[in-house]
Design a protein around this motif. Structure first.
Motif, PDB file in Angstrom:
ATOM      1  N   ASP A   1       0.873  -1.177   0.000  1.00  0.00           N
ATOM      2  CA  ASP A   1       0.000   0.000   0.000  1.00  0.00           C
ATOM      3  C   ASP A   1       0.908   1.225   0.000  1.00  0.00           C
ATOM      4  O   ASP A   1       1.444   1.612   1.047  1.00  0.00           O
ATOM      5  CB  ASP A   1      -0.905  -0.013   1.231  1.00  0.00           C
ATOM      6  N   GLU A   2       1.089   1.801  -1.171  1.00  0.00           N
ATOM      7  CA  GLU A   2       1.987   2.950  -1.319  1.00  0.00           C
ATOM      8  C   GLU A   2       1.497   4.157  -0.520  1.00  0.00           C
ATOM      9  O   GLU A   2       2.307   4.912   0.027  1.00  0.00           O
ATOM     10  CB  GLU A   2       2.127   3.325  -2.799  1.00  0.00           C
ATOM     11  N   GLN A   3       0.191   4.361  -0.452  1.00  0.00           N
ATOM     12  CA  GLN A   3      -0.355   5.512   0.269  1.00  0.00           C
ATOM     13  C   GLN A   3      -0.047   5.437   1.766  1.00  0.00           C
ATOM     14  O   GLN A   3       0.221   6.448   2.395  1.00  0.00           O
ATOM     15  CB  GLN A   3      -1.859   5.628   0.056  1.00  0.00           C
ATOM     16  N   LYS A   4      -0.103   4.243   2.334  1.00  0.00           N
ATOM     17  CA  LYS A   4       0.185   4.068   3.763  1.00  0.00           C
ATOM     18  C   LYS A   4       1.651   3.744   4.019  1.00  0.00           C
ATOM     19  O   LYS A   4       2.066   3.600   5.168  1.00  0.00           O
ATOM     20  CB  LYS A   4      -0.661   2.940   4.339  1.00  0.00           C
ATOM     21  N   SER A   5       2.429   3.586   2.954  1.00  0.00           N
ATOM     22  CA  SER A   5       3.825   3.152   3.058  1.00  0.00           C
ATOM     23  C   SER A   5       3.914   1.879   3.896  1.00  0.00           C
ATOM     24  O   SER A   5       4.677   1.793   4.858  1.00  0.00           O
ATOM     25  CB  SER A   5       4.702   4.247   3.663  1.00  0.00           C
ATOM     26  N   GLN A   6       3.118   0.891   3.499  1.00  0.00           N
ATOM     27  CA  GLN A   6       2.989  -0.322   4.299  1.00  0.00           C
ATOM     28  C   GLN A   6       3.010  -1.563   3.410  1.00  0.00           C
ATOM     29  O   GLN A   6       2.392  -1.604   2.359  1.00  0.00           O
ATOM     30  CB  GLN A   6       1.671  -0.259   5.056  1.00  0.00           C
TER      31      GLN A   6
END
Length: 101
Positions: A8-13
């Protein structure tokens, strides 16, 4: 038995989901799920919702991930563990090394 990775690029996860038995047979797939990820740019979540069993080699693999992610500075969460798996994690005192949700 499978290991899947979701980024999940948006959450950097990065979420690594383990299905079935988490034991030495999963070593290569587990390592491959994180070794190309920059640990400074991402946090790690281990999803054990569909994992029915883990042994000492799985505990060792989790410790290797923690070391890769930055040791004491690492923010590695373990989520979805069932009663038996959670008991093993607590006996190993993993609540002191990981975030157990």
């Amino acid at each position: 038995m499978s290991i899947t990775r979701r980024i999940d690029e948006q959450k950097s996860q990065v979420t690594i989901a383990i299905e079935g038995r988490f034991d030495f047979a999963q070593h290569k797939a587990f390592r491959d799920a994180y070794r190309d990820i920059d640990p400074k740019a991402m946090t790690f979540v281990i999803d054990l919702f569909d994992s029915s069993y883990l042994d000492s080699s799985a505990l060792g693999m989790l410790l290797l991930l923690r070391e890769y992610a930055g040791s004491e500075k690492a923010q590695v969460r373990i989520i979805g563990s069932g009663e038996d798996v959670r008991r093993v994690l607590k006996i190993a005192n993993f609540e002191k090394l990981f975030i157990l949700d």
